[in-house]
Design a protein around this motif. Structure first.
Motif, short mmCIF file in Angstrom:
data_model
loop_
_atom_site.label_atom_id
_atom_site.label_comp_id
_atom_site.label_asym_id
_atom_site.label_seq_id
_atom_site.Cartn_x
_atom_site.Cartn_y
_atom_site.Cartn_z
N GLN A 67 0.87 -1.33 0.10
CA GLN A 67 0.13 0.14 0.05
C GLN A 67 0.74 1.34 -0.22
O GLN A 67 0.47 2.08 -0.62
N SER A 68 2.07 1.08 0.70
CA SER A 68 2.70 2.57 1.06
C SER A 68 4.03 2.56 0.42
O SER A 68 4.84 1.76 1.07
N GLN A 69 4.35 3.55 -0.48
CA GLN A 69 5.79 3.55 -1.15
C GLN A 69 6.60 3.86 0.04
O GLN A 69 7.87 3.50 0.07
N ASN A 70 6.21 4.97 0.92
CA ASN A 70 7.14 5.41 1.96
C ASN A 70 7.47 4.28 2.99
O ASN A 70 8.64 4.21 3.37
N PHE A 71 6.66 3.75 3.49
CA PHE A 71 6.72 2.36 4.14
C PHE A 71 7.67 1.31 3.52
O PHE A 71 8.71 0.72 4.24
N ARG A 72 7.48 1.24 2.25
CA ARG A 72 8.27 0.25 1.34
C ARG A 72 9.74 0.51 1.21
O ARG A 72 10.66 -0.38 1.49
N THR A 73 9.86 1.86 1.10
CA THR A 73 11.65 2.29 1.19
C THR A 73 12.06 2.62 2.38
O THR A 73 13.35 2.28 2.58
N SER A 74 11.12 2.45 3.33
CA SER A 74 11.68 2.77 4.80
C SER A 74 12.40 1.44 5.46
O SER A 74 13.17 1.52 6.23
N ILE A 75 11.93 0.36 4.92
CA ILE A 75 12.29 -0.70 5.24
C ILE A 75 13.72 -1.26 4.72
O ILE A 75 14.49 -2.17 5.20
N LEU A 76 14.20 -0.50 3.90
CA LEU A 76 15.33 -0.86 3.01
C LEU A 76 16.38 -0.46 3.92
O LEU A 76 16.44 0.60 4.79
N PRO A 77 17.84 -1.10 3.93
CA PRO A 77 18.79 -0.53 4.81
C PRO A 77 19.21 0.80 4.42
O PRO A 77 19.18 1.26 3.38
N THR A 78 19.79 1.27 5.59
CA THR A 78 20.20 2.89 5.07
C THR A 78 21.42 2.98 4.24
O THR A 78 21.39 4.15 3.52
N THR A 79 21.98 1.72 3.80
CA THR A 79 23.04 1.99 3.04
C THR A 79 22.62 1.82 1.52
O THR A 79 23.32 1.68 0.44
N THR A 80 21.11 1.62 1.26
CA THR A 80 20.70 1.34 0.00
C THR A 80 20.94 2.66 -0.86
O THR A 80 20.38 3.61 -0.41
N PRO A 81 21.24 2.81 -2.06
CA PRO A 81 21.53 3.69 -2.89
C PRO A 81 20.10 4.38 -3.05
O PRO A 81 19.25 3.76 -3.20
N ASP A 82 20.12 5.64 -3.35
CA ASP A 82 19.02 6.57 -3.77
C ASP A 82 18.27 6.07 -4.91
O ASP A 82 17.11 5.81 -4.89
N PHE A 83 18.92 5.70 -5.85
CA PHE A 83 18.55 5.16 -7.20
C PHE A 83 17.64 3.87 -6.99
O PHE A 83 16.68 3.70 -7.59
N PRO A 89 15.38 3.38 19.74
CA PRO A 89 16.76 2.73 19.44
C PRO A 89 16.97 1.21 19.80
O PRO A 89 17.99 1.01 20.65
N TYR A 90 16.15 0.27 19.31
CA TYR A 90 16.17 -0.91 20.09
C TYR A 90 16.59 -1.74 18.98
O TYR A 90 17.15 -2.93 19.12
N LEU A 91 16.40 -1.63 17.55
CA LEU A 91 16.47 -2.46 16.47
C LEU A 91 17.49 -1.99 15.55
O LEU A 91 17.62 -0.70 15.28
N ASP A 92 18.42 -2.81 14.81
CA ASP A 92 19.25 -2.20 14.05
C ASP A 92 18.45 -1.99 12.49
O ASP A 92 18.84 -3.00 11.68
N ILE A 93 17.67 -1.16 12.24
CA ILE A 93 16.95 -1.03 11.38
C ILE A 93 17.05 0.60 11.03
O ILE A 93 17.53 1.36 11.62
N PRO A 94 16.70 1.05 9.70
CA PRO A 94 16.82 2.32 9.29
C PRO A 94 15.87 3.25 10.40
O PRO A 94 14.85 2.84 10.87
N PRO A 95 16.40 4.38 10.82
CA PRO A 95 15.80 5.02 11.79
C PRO A 95 14.42 5.85 11.56
O PRO A 95 13.31 5.66 12.38
N ASN A 96 14.15 5.83 10.21
CA ASN A 96 12.94 6.23 9.76
C ASN A 96 11.99 5.22 9.44
O ASN A 96 10.73 5.52 9.20
N LEU A 97 12.29 4.10 9.88
CA LEU A 97 11.24 2.72 10.04
C LEU A 97 10.71 2.70 11.48
O LEU A 97 9.56 2.12 11.56
N ARG A 98 11.47 3.23 12.47
CA ARG A 98 11.03 3.27 13.73
C ARG A 98 9.63 3.88 14.05
O ARG A 98 9.32 4.90 13.45
N GLY A 99 8.63 3.32 14.66
CA GLY A 99 7.32 3.72 15.11
C GLY A 99 6.53 3.54 13.72
O GLY A 99 5.23 4.04 13.90
N LYS A 100 6.73 3.08 12.38
CA LYS A 100 6.12 2.85 11.24
C LYS A 100 5.33 1.57 11.53
O LYS A 100 6.10 0.52 12.09
#
Length: 263
Positions: free
Chosen positions: A115-131, A207-218
């Motif tokens: 459903q959500s593009q924002n949620f979909r990209t938030s779950i990617l690792p922080t090292t994922t290239p922008d493209f 800050p409990y999980l080693d996940i992208p910060p912008n995924l927290r709370g989503k």
């Protein structure tokens, strides 16, 4: 030191991490590479699933078996009630978490990603290239739904899971209206199972999980952002604040857990 063979984003592993933190046990996270890395896990434990706990020469697989082992071996700060009725209720709620909450939340997570593009990209690792993030965001929801059909994620299956999850969360919220824990006056296995296995519905906001910060709370739209379940998620936030250890300088997203894989 205890070693936890895990996937960082596994909700069954999170159940075990909550228990380890509550008991105040020091442990090392060993990140298993999905697929090929599980060959090494099979050689060690005789099966490919995580979590697996290694304590010296002892190898324990399955989150429930690990919980029972930790209770026997490290009885300080017990997680199982001594009262027979409370103990029975504790195991029933853990079973509900493992077999219903955990399984259905996987389907709900798929729905949220579709459903959500924002949620979909938030779950990617922080090292994922922008493209690459842009490519993932651009994948049409209809295409994801078609791909989901190939693994049994039909619209009816997903909707049924979402409906069931709402009912479970509503029931848990009512149980928690006038008490801090699900069973008795202290945390038990039931609390940690329910809290951990609800991770896919809404990721912890901290800050409990080693996940992208912008995924927290989503989480899953329509559930994670619904006021109807505030009682449940507020309870879970409090449980985390009290007992879950936050990431430290040696376990931060920049360093990450140790990984294993086989060439």
């Amino acid at each position: 030191m205890l070693e936890l063979y895990q996937f960082e984003i596994s909700h069954y592993c999170e159940k075990v991490r909550l228990i380890l933190d509550y008991k105040g046990l020091t442990y090392k996270k060993i990140e298993v590479t999905p697929g090929i890395g599980q060959i090494d896990l099979y050689r060690m434990s005789g099966q490919r699933k995580v979590p697996v706990l290694k304590d010296g020469s002892e190898i324990i697989a399955d989150s429930t078996a690990i919980a029972k082992y930790l209770e026997r071996q490290y009885p300080e700060r017990p997680i199982l009630p001594t009262n027979p009725q409370q103990r029975a209720l504790c195991f029933l709620l853990e079973e509900l978490a493992d077999e219903s909450l955990g399984q259905k939340s996987r389907k709900a997570l798929f729905s949220g990603l579709s459903q959500s593009q924002n949620f979909r990209t938030s779950i990617l690792p922080t090292t994922t290239p922008d493209f690459l993030k842009q490519l993932v965001a651009a994948v049409p929801s209809d295409l994801l739904n078609v791909l989901g059909l190939g693994v049994g994620m039909t619209s009816d299956v997903v909707q049924s899971a979402l409906d069931d999850l709402k009912q479970i969360l509503e029931s848990l919220s009512m149980m928690l209206l006038d008490k801090p824990y699900l069973v008795g006056d202290r945390p038990t296995l039931a609390d940690f199972a329910v809290a951990g296995l609800s991770m896919y519905i809404k990721f912890p906001d901290g800050p409990y999980l080693d996940i992208p910060p912008n995924l927290r709370g989503k989480g899953v739209p329509g559930i994670a952002d619904s006021m109807a379940f505030d009682t449940f998620f507020n309870w879970r936030d409090q449980l985390y604040a009290q007992y879950r250890k936050p990431l430290t300088a040696t376990s931060s997203p920049s360093s990450g857990p140790t990984s294993i894989q086989i060439d």
